[in-house]
Structure formats: structure tokens, C-alpha cells
Design an enzyme around this catalytic site. Structure first.
Site, mmCIF file in Angstrom:
data_model
loop_
_atom_site.group_PDB
_atom_site.id
_atom_site.type_symbol
_atom_site.label_atom_id
_atom_site.label_comp_id
_atom_site.label_asym_id
_atom_site.label_seq_id
_atom_site.Cartn_x
_atom_site.Cartn_y
_atom_site.Cartn_z
ATOM 1 N N LYS A 1 0.852 -1.188 0.000
ATOM 2 C CA LYS A 1 0.000 0.000 0.000
ATOM 3 C C LYS A 1 0.888 1.238 0.000
ATOM 4 C CE LYS A 1 -1.906 2.769 2.789
ATOM 5 N NZ LYS A 1 -1.739 3.962 1.956
ATOM 6 N N CYS B 1 13.334 10.904 6.674
ATOM 7 C CA CYS B 1 13.175 10.469 8.069
ATOM 8 C C CYS B 1 14.455 10.703 8.858
ATOM 9 C CB CYS B 1 12.779 9.013 8.107
ATOM 10 S SG CYS B 1 13.849 7.974 7.115
ATOM 11 N N GLU C 1 9.286 16.388 14.953
ATOM 12 C CA GLU C 1 9.702 16.178 13.563
ATOM 13 C C GLU C 1 8.888 17.100 12.652
ATOM 14 O OE1 GLU C 1 8.521 12.503 11.578
ATOM 15 O OE2 GLU C 1 10.551 12.360 10.800
#
Ligand code: NAD
Length: 473
Positions: A171, A280, A379
Site C-alpha cells: 500500500k 526520516c 519532527e
């Protein structure tokens, strides 16, 4: 290109379709089928049927490897086209998309080579037995990936899973499904049997959640935010699925006074602005030893001001468009928070447009940032750097570890005796370099950055079960 759902090597229409937008031009890009619960169920069933079919189960491991090698060759043949699609969909500069596709190819080749090398052990047990272990595929894998490296992060999961003999339901992120669909198309062309790889775009809250809950899925390989990772872990408990989580980060990039400063400035820039900061492992907290702070900030701010956002298809562009308007708004709200909380803005800070269009944000640097500020603790996932200062090695390490995350870190020093790499709580530490990846090098997090490793030999453990066999002699 194909925009239906790939289920059991067939392109299937869905009840709903949705429109993608090119973030650099704000123009419609493509309309894609959206998987709902019924389609997710069909994809899982196709993956399970393949897993249990002779065509896949009895396929010699070396032939499985050959399929992966073929898939890599096909990706290579269409590399330019795939990179262009990635850039149109994600907004990243074309040269970055080319690097992504090159790594995807290498990842398939790396795991193709592993397919026939997954061996067990013979065990020195007590008694008159011949006891050995087998490595068996864990089963049907749900690979759920984010929008920042759409193709690349998909291959980090799909390649080792297929090499280990699993079947996969992939996905992609709702925003960026196109290169995953191209991957599916090439898997058919490479000769993978129906159901080995299924690709089902759709929103996380519906398509993703249906996969997480589906009893026919054995393992979830997830890359995304810590918040969704937590939810997945809780939800997967109901069916005791195996779970690996590659989650968020707020990685420290630490510059000691004895570093090669020119290299450290380049490393700081690359650490936060590569991929528009939607990385990330972005070095989003720059920790600088006080003695070199002023010089470093001056050079870094100068470079950031020159790094203007540009058309992702221009060869010299090094800062592309943010993936979506929503993400652009998130990034801008963090910039406002930084200003309000008293950090000193030394570069950027504004939204931008290129040719009057696009969801761009300037390369932004905040100095005088401190723990407790949102731009330091959270973040951002955008081109925003928070610079903090430290007095000595111990304080630098303490600041570096003062985060709930532990994905990566950078250290800039000429003193190899500084035992800093061991003191940092992170899954990857780069010394005098930043943002390098290789299929052979495991990647993943400590603390709230998740657990399990993508890439390297380690990743194969995520996709195998160990079976112990006792033979009485
Ligand atoms: P996200 O968590 O919102 O989404 C990631 C994927 O999960 C998408 O495919 C999304 O559709 C799906 N999803 C969302 N909610 C779901 C649910 N309830 N059930 C199942 N699936 C669901 O993350 P994002 O905004 O797409 O990506 C950014 C995040 O990814 C950042 O936090 C970033 O640090 C992280 N990331 C981590 C790594 C790593 O290797 N550690 C790499 C890249 C990105």
C-alpha cells in the site's frame, strides 16, 4: 500508465477513484483507483493463494532470485521514465529521483543474490538427534510506505520479502502511488506469478487500516510516522501479526570544534535540505560546539539563502516542491512556532512559488534554538533546521540524546578517539558524512523511531520464521 489496482496480476477497477496533484505546478497529474475494504480483501486473498500455490511455494529459491534480477533489469530499462514520474508526483528534484531509482535497482539485485543463501543451522543438541533449523517465509506481508521516497522505501520491503519467499500487498502512500504501480507492472513483465506482488493505493485510515486488521496478513512492514506506528502496533495485537516499524526522527548532526568546517557546513546543508527535509533521517537538529558556532552559522546561512526553490525538472535545482499543500502548511506552522518561541531566524522562513505555482518552502535556518521548542522537539519533515550550541563533548552527547527519537546522527570531528558513535542512541551514525544509504547497510531506529531493520542481511529476518527440526537417530 496503469492507474487501476494490481490484484493477482490483473488490473482491477475500484468503486472510487481520486485525483493526484503535481505539487510543483498545482495541476492535476493523474486519477488513480482507490482501494476500499473489499479490494484490500481481494488483494490479501490473491497474496495468500499465491503463497500456497505450487508456482510460488515450490519455485526453487534460485529461480525466485532470478525473478528479482529480472525485475531490477526492467527497472533499469525504464529508469528515466520512472524517475520523471516520481518527480511529478512527489516534487523532488529529478536528480534525486534518479538516485532513488538507482537504489531501488540495487536493492532488488542485492536481495536477488540472497534468495538462495537463506540457510539454517545444524545444532549441537544433547542426545542422539540430528537437529537443524530451516528459514521459512513468514507469509503474506503488508508493506505500508510513506510519500517521501515512494519507490525506494517500497523496494526496501518488497525485495527482501519476495526473496524470502513471502508474498506482498503493497500500500503506497495515498499521495504518491504512481511508481509503486509501475513497479507492479514490471513485476508482471518479469514473470512473477499472480498474487506475488499486489499494489493497492488508498488512504491510510481506510485501505491501510483494513490491511492492518486483515486476518489473512501475517506481517506488517511499516514505514511512516510514529503516531501511526503506535496505532498499528496496538491494532496488530488483535491478530498477533509480526510488525516492524520504521518511524520518525529528529536526528542530531553534531559539529565539534576540531571538524573540517567546510565539510561540516556542506554536511549540515545536505543533512537537512536534501529531499526538501522530507527525509526520516534528516539532520534536523544541528548541534554546534560553541567555539565554531559563529563561523558555521554565517557560512550555513549564506548557503541556505542561495539554495532557492526551483523547478524540479531544472538540472540545477537542489530544492524541490513540498509534497502537498497540507504538508506545506504544516512546515510553515512550525516556522511560525519557531519565531514565536524565540529562535533566531537566519535564513528563509517563507513559502515560495516557482513560475507562480507550487507548494515550495524556502531553505530555513533557526539559530539559538533550545530543547522545549517545538522546532527542536518535534519532527517537521520539511526544509527547516534548528541550530543549538554546546560547550563540551559530554554536553553535546547529552543534547544529541535528548529526544524521543533515535533514527540517525552525524558527527563531524577529526579526532577519531572521540568515542561519540557509541554514546549516541540511534540506529545509524554517520561520521564526517551524512545521508548515505546502501542495500547492504541495515537502517532503522532506536526508541520512538521504531524497531526492526530495513536493508542488509538483518532485514531478511523480518520475513522469515525459524523452524527447528528434530530427527531421532
Ligand atoms: P504516515 O504515518 O501518515 O503514513 C505512512 C503510511 O501509512 C501511508 O501509506 C499512509 O497511508 C499509511 N497510514 C496512515 N494511517 C494509517 C492507518 N491508520 N493504518 C494503516 N496505514 C496507515 O506518514 P507520512 O506522513 O506518509 O510519512 C512521513 C513519516 O514517515 C515521517 O514521520 C517520517 O519520519 C517517516 N519515515 C520514516 C522512515 C524510516 O525509515 N524510519 C522513512 C521515511 C519516512
Amino acid at each position: 500508465m496503469k492507474t487501476e489496482l494490481l490484484i493477482g496480476n490483473e488490473w482491477r477497477a475500484a468503486a472510487r477513484r481520486y485525483c493526484l496533484v503535481n505539487p510543483a505546478t498545482e495541476e492535476p497529474l493523474a486519477e488513480v483507483a482507490e482501494a476500499g475494504e473489499a479490494e484490500i480483501d481481494a488483494a490479501v486473498q490473491a497474496a495468500r493463494a499465491c503463497l500456497e500455490s505450487k508456482q510460488w511455494r515450490e519455485l526453487p529459491a534460485r529461480k525466485r532470485g532470478l525473478l528479482l534480477f529480472r525485475l531490477a533489469d526492467l527497472l533499469e530499462q525504464r529508469a528515466n521514465e520512472i524517475a520523471e514520474v516520481e518527480t511529478r508526483n512527489n516534487g523532488k528534484p529529478l536528480f534525486e529521483s534518479k538516485i532513488d531509482v538507482a537504489m531501488a535497482i540495487e536493492t532488488f539485485r542485492y536481495y536477488a543474490g540472497w534468495a538462495d543463501k537463506l540457510t539454517g543451522d545444524t545444532l549441537p543438541v544433547s542426545g542422539n538427534f540430528f537437529t537443524y533449523t530451516l528459514r521459512e517465509p513468514v507469509g503474506v506481508v503488508a508493506a505500508i510506505v510513506p510519500w517521501n521516497f515512494p519507490l525506494n522505501l517500497a523496494t526496501w520491503k518488497v525485495a527482501p520479502a519476495l526473496a524470502a519467499g513471502c508474498t506482498v500487498v503493497l500500500k503506497p502512500a495515498h499521495e504518491t502511488p504512481l511508481t509503486a504501480l509501475m513497479l507492479g507492472e514490471l513485476a508482471i513483465e518479469a514473470g512473477f506469478p499472480a498474487g506475488a506482488l499486489n499494489v493497492v493505493p488508498g488512504p491510510g485510515s481506510t485501505a491501510g487500516a483494513a490491511l492492518v486488521r486483515h486476518p489473512g496478513v501475517d506481517k506488517i512492514a511499516f514505514t511512516g510516522s510514529t503516531e501511526v506506528g503506535r496505532w498499528i502496533m496496538r491494532e496488530a495485537a488483535g491478530t498477533l501479526k509480526r510488525v516492524t516499524l520504521e518511524l520518525g526522527g529528529k536526528s542530531p548532526n553534531i559539529v565539534f570544534a576540531d571538524a573540517d568546517l567546510a565539510a561540516a557546513v556542506r554536511g549540515a546543508q545536505n543533512g537537512i535540505f536534501y529531499g526538501k527535509g522530507e527525509v526520516c533521517a534528516a539532520g534536523s537538529r544541528l548541534l554546534v560546539e560553541k567555539a565554531v558556532h559563529d563561523q558555521l552559522i554565517e557560512e550555513l546561512a549564506e548557503r541556505a539563502k542561495k539554495l532557492t526553490p526551483g523547478d524540479p525538472f531544472e538540472k540545477n535545482t537542489r530544492l524541490g516542491a513540498i509534497v502537498s499543500r497540507r504538508q506545506q502548511e504544516t512546515v510553515l506552522s512550525y516556522i511560525e512556532a519557531g519565531k514565536k518561541e524565540g529562535a533566531r531566524l537566519v535564513a528563509g522562513g517563507n513559502p515560495a512559488k516557482v513560475n507562480g505555482k507550487g507548494y515550495y518552502v524556502e531553505a530555513t535556518v533557526f539559530d539559538a534554538a533550545r530543547p522545549g521548542m517545538k522546532i527542536v522537539d518535534e519532527e517537521i519533515f520539511g526544509p527547516v533546521l534548528a541550530v543549538l550550541t554546546f560547550e563540551n563533548e559530554a554536553q553535546g552527547i547529552e543534547l544529541a540524546n535528548r529526544s524521543m527519537y533515535g533514527l540517525a546522527a552525524g558527527i563531524w570531528t577529526k579526532d577519531i578517539q572521540k568515542a561519540v558513535a557509541r554514546a549516541i542512541k540511534a540506529g545509524t551514525v554517520w561520521v564526517n558524512t551524512y545521508n548515505f544509504y546502501d542495500p547492504a547497510a541495515p537502517f532503522g531506529g532506536y526508541k520512538a523511531s521504531g524497531f526492526g531493520r530495513d536493508l542488509g542481511r538483518e532485514a531478511l529476518d523480518n520475513y522469515t520464521e525459524t523452524k527447528t527440526v528434530w530427527v531421532g537417530l
